[in-house]
Design a protein around this motif. Sequence first.
Motif, PDB file in Angstrom:
ATOM      1  N   UNK A  19       0.811  -1.183   0.096  1.00  0.00           N
ATOM      2  CA  UNK A  19      -0.051  -0.043  -0.088  1.00  0.00           C
ATOM      3  C   UNK A  19       0.968   1.435  -0.083  1.00  0.00           C
ATOM      4  N   UNK A  20       1.834   1.123   0.701  1.00  0.00           N
ATOM      5  CA  UNK A  20       2.912   2.235   0.744  1.00  0.00           C
ATOM      6  C   UNK A  20       3.390   2.478  -0.380  1.00  0.00           C
ATOM      7  N   UNK A  21       3.823   1.287  -1.384  1.00  0.00           N
ATOM      8  CA  UNK A  21       4.463   1.558  -2.642  1.00  0.00           C
ATOM      9  C   UNK A  21       3.382   2.102  -3.441  1.00  0.00           C
ATOM     10  N   UNK A  22       1.953   1.741  -3.417  1.00  0.00           N
ATOM     11  CA  UNK A  22       1.056   2.372  -4.361  1.00  0.00           C
ATOM     12  C   UNK A  22       0.980   3.853  -4.001  1.00  0.00           C
ATOM     13  N   UNK A  23       1.064   4.228  -2.807  1.00  0.00           N
ATOM     14  CA  UNK A  23       0.942   5.220  -2.345  1.00  0.00           C
ATOM     15  C   UNK A  23       2.011   6.495  -2.842  1.00  0.00           C
ATOM     16  N   UNK A  24       2.988   5.927  -2.956  1.00  0.00           N
ATOM     17  CA  UNK A  24       4.342   6.580  -3.567  1.00  0.00           C
ATOM     18  C   UNK A  24       4.193   6.728  -4.879  1.00  0.00           C
ATOM     19  N   UNK A  25       3.728   6.057  -5.713  1.00  0.00           N
ATOM     20  CA  UNK A  25       3.423   5.995  -6.963  1.00  0.00           C
ATOM     21  C   UNK A  25       2.499   7.015  -7.223  1.00  0.00           C
ATOM     22  N   UNK A  26       1.508   7.144  -6.561  1.00  0.00           N
ATOM     23  CA  UNK A  26       0.219   8.231  -6.643  1.00  0.00           C
ATOM     24  C   UNK A  26       0.951   9.497  -6.348  1.00  0.00           C
ATOM     25  N   UNK A  27       1.800   9.759  -5.352  1.00  0.00           N
ATOM     26  CA  UNK A  27       2.621  11.129  -4.943  1.00  0.00           C
ATOM     27  C   UNK A  27       3.219  11.349  -6.385  1.00  0.00           C
ATOM     28  N   UNK A  48       2.809  10.702  -9.231  1.00  0.00           N
ATOM     29  CA  UNK A  48       1.800  11.192 -10.244  1.00  0.00           C
ATOM     30  C   UNK A  48       1.081  12.450  -9.974  1.00  0.00           C
ATOM     31  N   UNK A  49       1.417  13.123  -8.844  1.00  0.00           N
ATOM     32  CA  UNK A  49       0.621  14.467  -8.304  1.00  0.00           C
ATOM     33  C   UNK A  49      -0.424  14.161  -7.502  1.00  0.00           C
ATOM     34  N   UNK A  50      -0.891  12.763  -7.269  1.00  0.00           N
ATOM     35  CA  UNK A  50      -2.003  12.652  -6.437  1.00  0.00           C
ATOM     36  C   UNK A  50      -1.667  12.441  -4.985  1.00  0.00           C
ATOM     37  N   UNK A  51      -1.841  13.510  -4.031  1.00  0.00           N
ATOM     38  CA  UNK A  51      -1.608  13.302  -2.655  1.00  0.00           C
ATOM     39  C   UNK A  51      -2.612  12.657  -1.694  1.00  0.00           C
ATOM     40  N   UNK A  52      -3.823  12.184  -2.038  1.00  0.00           N
ATOM     41  CA  UNK A  52      -4.817  11.612  -1.458  1.00  0.00           C
ATOM     42  C   UNK A  52      -4.485  10.180  -1.444  1.00  0.00           C
ATOM     43  N   UNK A  53      -3.457   9.783  -0.633  1.00  0.00           N
ATOM     44  CA  UNK A  53      -2.970   8.301  -0.826  1.00  0.00           C
ATOM     45  C   UNK A  53      -3.755   7.393  -0.160  1.00  0.00           C
ATOM     46  N   UNK A  54      -4.941   7.606   0.921  1.00  0.00           N
ATOM     47  CA  UNK A  54      -5.676   6.819   1.293  1.00  0.00           C
ATOM     48  C   UNK A  54      -5.159   5.292   2.152  1.00  0.00           C
ATOM     49  N   UNK A  55      -4.383   5.717   3.342  1.00  0.00           N
ATOM     50  CA  UNK A  55      -3.736   4.721   3.983  1.00  0.00           C
ATOM     51  C   UNK A  55      -4.458   4.584   5.489  1.00  0.00           C
ATOM     52  N   UNK A  56      -6.017   4.686   5.307  1.00  0.00           N
ATOM     53  CA  UNK A  56      -6.628   4.508   6.468  1.00  0.00           C
ATOM     54  C   UNK A  56      -6.489   3.216   7.251  1.00  0.00           C
ATOM     55  N   UNK A  57      -6.485   2.188   6.584  1.00  0.00           N
ATOM     56  CA  UNK A  57      -6.385   0.856   7.081  1.00  0.00           C
ATOM     57  C   UNK A  57      -4.955   0.740   7.823  1.00  0.00           C
ATOM     58  N   UNK A  58      -4.017   0.737   6.932  1.00  0.00           N
ATOM     59  CA  UNK A  58      -2.587   0.783   7.509  1.00  0.00           C
ATOM     60  C   UNK A  58      -2.406   1.779   8.781  1.00  0.00           C
ATOM     61  N   UNK A  59      -3.105   2.943   8.676  1.00  0.00           N
ATOM     62  CA  UNK A  59      -2.712   3.723  10.004  1.00  0.00           C
ATOM     63  C   UNK A  59      -3.363   3.313  11.233  1.00  0.00           C
ATOM     64  N   UNK A  60      -4.393   2.424  11.193  1.00  0.00           N
ATOM     65  CA  UNK A  60      -4.992   1.646  12.296  1.00  0.00           C
ATOM     66  C   UNK A  60      -4.374   0.837  12.873  1.00  0.00           C
ATOM     67  N   UNK A  61      -3.139   0.366  12.430  1.00  0.00           N
ATOM     68  CA  UNK A  61      -2.348  -0.601  12.895  1.00  0.00           C
ATOM     69  C   UNK A  61      -1.694   0.063  13.900  1.00  0.00           C
ATOM     70  N   UNK A  62      -1.476  -0.907  15.241  1.00  0.00           N
ATOM     71  CA  UNK A  62      -0.813  -0.537  16.389  1.00  0.00           C
ATOM     72  C   UNK A  62       0.627  -0.959  16.437  1.00  0.00           C
ATOM     73  N   UNK A  63       1.560  -0.867  15.473  1.00  0.00           N
ATOM     74  CA  UNK A  63       2.680  -1.351  15.455  1.00  0.00           C
ATOM     75  C   UNK A  63       3.441  -0.338  14.763  1.00  0.00           C
ATOM     76  N   UNK A  64       4.701  -0.943  14.407  1.00  0.00           N
ATOM     77  CA  UNK A  64       5.677   0.003  13.646  1.00  0.00           C
ATOM     78  C   UNK A  64       5.324   0.279  12.220  1.00  0.00           C
TER      79      UNK A  64
END
Length: 464
Positions: free
Chosen positions: A193-201, A203-219
């Motif tokens: 998901x982070x890799x996909x988010x970097x590809x979005x960035x 391309x100029x799309x900064x709405x990366x949508x990492x809500x599920x990953x951000x809910x994890x309580x780890x590193x």
Amino acid sequence: MRTLYVRIVLTFVGIAFVSGMIGLLLTSLYYQDQLKTDNEEKILKMGESIRSLYEQESEVKLDKYLEGVAALGFQIYAVDESLTGRVFGRAFKHGVLNEAEIRAVLNGDVYHGMREENRRVKIFSLFENSVRNTVGIPLRTKEGKAALFVRPDLEAQIGGIRVIVAVLLGFTFLTSLVLIAVSTRYVVKPLKDLKKATQQIVKGDFNVGLEKSRNRKDEIGDLADHFAIMAESIGRLDRMRQEFVANVSHEFQSPLTSMQGFARAVLDNQATPEQIERYMTIIERESRRLSSLSTQLLRLASLDREDRRLHVESFRLDEQIRQVLIALEWQWTDKALNLELDLPEAEIVADAELLHEVWLNLIANGIRFSKSGDTVSIAIREEDGDVIAVDVRDTGAGIPEAEIPYIFDRFHKADKSRSHSASDSGSGLGLSIVSKIVSLHQGTIEVESQLGEGTVFTVRLPRL
């Protein structure tokens, strides 16, 4: 190219395999040092018990007796004085005893075949179905001397357990592989998901949508959270960049268009002498404004440099503010403003040139947005001994409450309806420069304002 998922799975499988090999080696060493001697002693006692029972029942034929013992779970190889051997129980698959070893037992010695085995993985010798992996003891019979080579028949005694253990280990290993494959997907998916988010960035799309990953309580959750914050910051900076370019273009284009129109009118002889004078006055004023804007942009670029160093020196802050008031005298006298000064002697160590810019902008703003007869007051005070605070207050137009959070943004103007060619129009960069300079001095700037009643800017600076 192997993906991260494949690499992690192979790494886990490799760890499981290496762990198994190390565990096998350590178990073998434990068997060699702790269990092997005891095992040999137990088998030797079994052989002696077999011999003792036979000697007590000397009327029993040896072959029949050994067949009964073998049926209890033993493998026996019996050799008579003529070196003729017979097997009782399950046959041995491997190994041959030489004549010297057999005669030694016939002559009364004990054969320690297990002790003489020299395998690298000692624990495997326990399961080797070899006549050499036995204990040999002498036996006296009616027919003469005999040598008995005895070992437990592990296939008969614990064959079922061996199968259960093998099946258990096999299913454990296979289950481990499946769990490794599944759990690795759980680990790798947020990274994908982070890799996909970097590809979005990219391309100029900064709405990366990492809500599920951000809910994890780890590193990984922390990484996703920080990445999302970074993406938001980059997006905000990109919007600021676009707005900055648009604002700079607008700030330059509007006066340039006016200046070109007036200059063309003069060159085409389409204006009267009075109009020419007025046009040239406007051109001169707009050129000064463009020059000022260019200077401010260069100042901001200089302040934004990460390697920007302050040229600190010790100077009188109260004297510097008085010099600024003298430079602006024609402005506040022209509006007949009242000045209220509370400037006690204050020594400070700072960049004098940059701080001069701060007071010049704040006081000029106070004058610009005050009406005739209003009051501009400036006060210096000490806070906690190590902080100097400067208040620049006016009783002018004030700032709308909704605009206050944005007044330090570049090109922001609280009064957007004001004409760019008006004499009191600013560029929208002055307070941005002030905020940047104060920040470079590790200070703070605050603003309080009420629409129609006035504004107060408070700058707090450490003495350094």
